[in-house]
Write a protein that holds these residues in place. Structure first.
Motif, PDB file in Angstrom:
ATOM      1  N   GLU A  27     -97.125  -0.342  36.727  1.00 55.74           N
ATOM      2  CA  GLU A  27     -98.494  -0.508  37.232  1.00 55.74           C
ATOM      3  C   GLU A  27     -99.529  -0.390  36.109  1.00 55.74           C
ATOM      4  OE1 GLU A  27    -101.411  -1.095  40.192  1.00 55.74           O
ATOM      5  OE2 GLU A  27     -99.229  -1.207  40.406  1.00 55.74           O
ATOM      6  N   ILE A  28     -99.218   0.407  35.091  1.00 58.39           N
ATOM      7  CA  ILE A  28    -100.155   0.584  33.973  1.00 58.39           C
ATOM      8  C   ILE A  28     -99.573   0.018  32.663  1.00 58.39           C
ATOM      9  CG2 ILE A  28    -101.343   2.585  34.975  1.00 58.39           C
ATOM     10  CD1 ILE A  28     -99.588   4.327  33.028  1.00 58.39           C
ATOM     11  N   ASN A  29     -98.469  -0.698  32.776  1.00 58.29           N
ATOM     12  CA  ASN A  29     -97.789  -1.257  31.594  1.00 58.29           C
ATOM     13  C   ASN A  29     -97.390  -0.144  30.628  1.00 58.29           C
ATOM     14  OD1 ASN A  29     -96.725  -3.418  30.133  1.00 58.29           O
ATOM     15  ND2 ASN A  29     -98.559  -3.617  28.871  1.00 58.29           N
ATOM     16  N   GLY A  30     -96.922   0.967  31.207  1.00 60.78           N
ATOM     17  CA  GLY A  30     -96.543   2.125  30.400  1.00 60.78           C
ATOM     18  C   GLY A  30     -95.034   2.265  30.277  1.00 60.78           C
ATOM     19  N   GLU A  31     -94.618   3.453  29.864  1.00 62.63           N
ATOM     20  CA  GLU A  31     -93.205   3.760  29.631  1.00 62.63           C
ATOM     21  C   GLU A  31     -92.667   4.607  30.780  1.00 62.63           C
ATOM     22  OE1 GLU A  31     -90.453   5.842  26.120  1.00 62.63           O
ATOM     23  OE2 GLU A  31     -92.640   6.065  26.100  1.00 62.63           O
ATOM     24  N   SER A  32     -91.446   4.384  31.154  1.00 68.37           N
ATOM     25  CA  SER A  32     -90.839   5.153  32.236  1.00 68.37           C
ATOM     26  C   SER A  32     -90.337   6.504  31.728  1.00 68.37           C
ATOM     27  CB  SER A  32     -89.667   4.387  32.846  1.00 68.37           C
ATOM     28  OG  SER A  32     -88.596   4.305  31.918  1.00 68.37           O
ATOM     29  N   PHE A  33     -90.193   7.458  32.640  1.00 68.03           N
ATOM     30  CA  PHE A  33     -89.574   8.732  32.289  1.00 68.03           C
ATOM     31  C   PHE A  33     -88.126   8.514  31.848  1.00 68.03           C
ATOM     32  CE2 PHE A  33     -92.952  10.517  35.082  1.00 68.03           C
ATOM     33  CZ  PHE A  33     -93.484  11.431  34.179  1.00 68.03           C
ATOM     34  N   TYR A  34     -87.475   7.530  32.434  1.00 70.34           N
ATOM     35  CA  TYR A  34     -86.097   7.213  32.074  1.00 70.34           C
ATOM     36  C   TYR A  34     -86.005   6.846  30.593  1.00 70.34           C
ATOM     37  CZ  TYR A  34     -81.581   4.772  32.089  1.00 70.34           C
ATOM     38  OH  TYR A  34     -80.306   4.364  31.804  1.00 70.34           O
ATOM     39  N   SER A  35     -86.921   5.993  30.138  1.00 67.37           N
ATOM     40  CA  SER A  35     -86.941   5.584  28.732  1.00 67.37           C
ATOM     41  C   SER A  35     -87.237   6.774  27.821  1.00 67.37           C
ATOM     42  CB  SER A  35     -87.993   4.489  28.535  1.00 67.37           C
ATOM     43  OG  SER A  35     -88.246   4.269  27.161  1.00 67.37           O
TER      44      SER A  35
END
Length: 203
Positions: free
Chosen positions: A117-125
């Motif tokens: 939604e914000i073109n950010g990084e996932s917690f998984y990554s």
């Protein structure tokens, strides 16, 4: 092996409450002083290696912690803060007005967080890169060595997530990572937490 995981000192954007992520803002005078106080506390420890996020606020903190020791500071992209996408550089309140639901997920429901939604990084990554880094250094150093890691608030929570082998729903458990908070971990076949998000050097 002794591992010292440290958050950078206070920054200009910390004061004005802007999202930082992969963008950088400089240490304030207080941030430099915080790092100097921690450096003084750790002055008698013979560090074998310092690793730092390449973002300026972490690297500048690492240089203060290094002092006059004749060792390298190695920059590693895996130690960067979580990427906050379009929020980076925005005032926090503006970000909340535009992306309130996503930010609510980020802080309170990490298992539901929609980073796209914000073109950010996932917690998984994020958790994958901190896990990879940890696995690498525990293979590289022996139990008598002292390794410093200078990083960022959410990234440090990710290190603790991996060390404690938590469920993603519990990502934020255990308190806030304040500026120059020190977590001291000893590893010899398993992790043992000696100090946890300690800020006693600031008192």
């Amino acid at each position: 092996m002794n591992i010292y995981i440290i958050r950078h000192g206070e920054t200009e954007w910390n004061i004005v409450k802007k999202w930082q992520g992969h963008k950088n803002s400089n240490l304030t005078e207080l941030g430099k002083l915080q790092a100097e106080k921690l450096a003084n506390k750790l002055k008698n420890i013979k560090f074998n290696k310092i690793y730092s996020s390449p973002l300026g606020r972490a690297y500048d903190t690492a240089k203060i912690l290094k002092g006059n020791r004749d060792i390298d500071i190695e920059l590693d992209n895996r130690l960067k803060e979580i990427n906050m996408g379009v929020l980076e550089g925005l005032d926090r309140e503006i970000g909340i007005k535009k992306y309130g639901n996503t930010i609510e997920q980020f802080w309170n429901y990490p298992h539901l967080y929609n980073h796209k939604e914000i073109n950010g990084e996932s917690f998984y990554s994020l958790n994958n890169r901190t896990k990879e880094f940890l696995e690498e250094i525990i293979k590289k150093y022996n139990k008598n060595e002292h390794i410093v890691i200078v990083s960022h608030g959410v990234t440090i929570k990710s290190f603790l997530f991996n060390i404690k082998n938590k469920n993603i729903k519990e990502f934020w458990d255990g308190g806030h990572v304040k500026n120059t908070a020190l977590t001291h971990i000893y590893f010899d076949n398993e992790f043992k937490i000696i100090k946890y998000l300690d800020n006693s050097h600031l008192q």
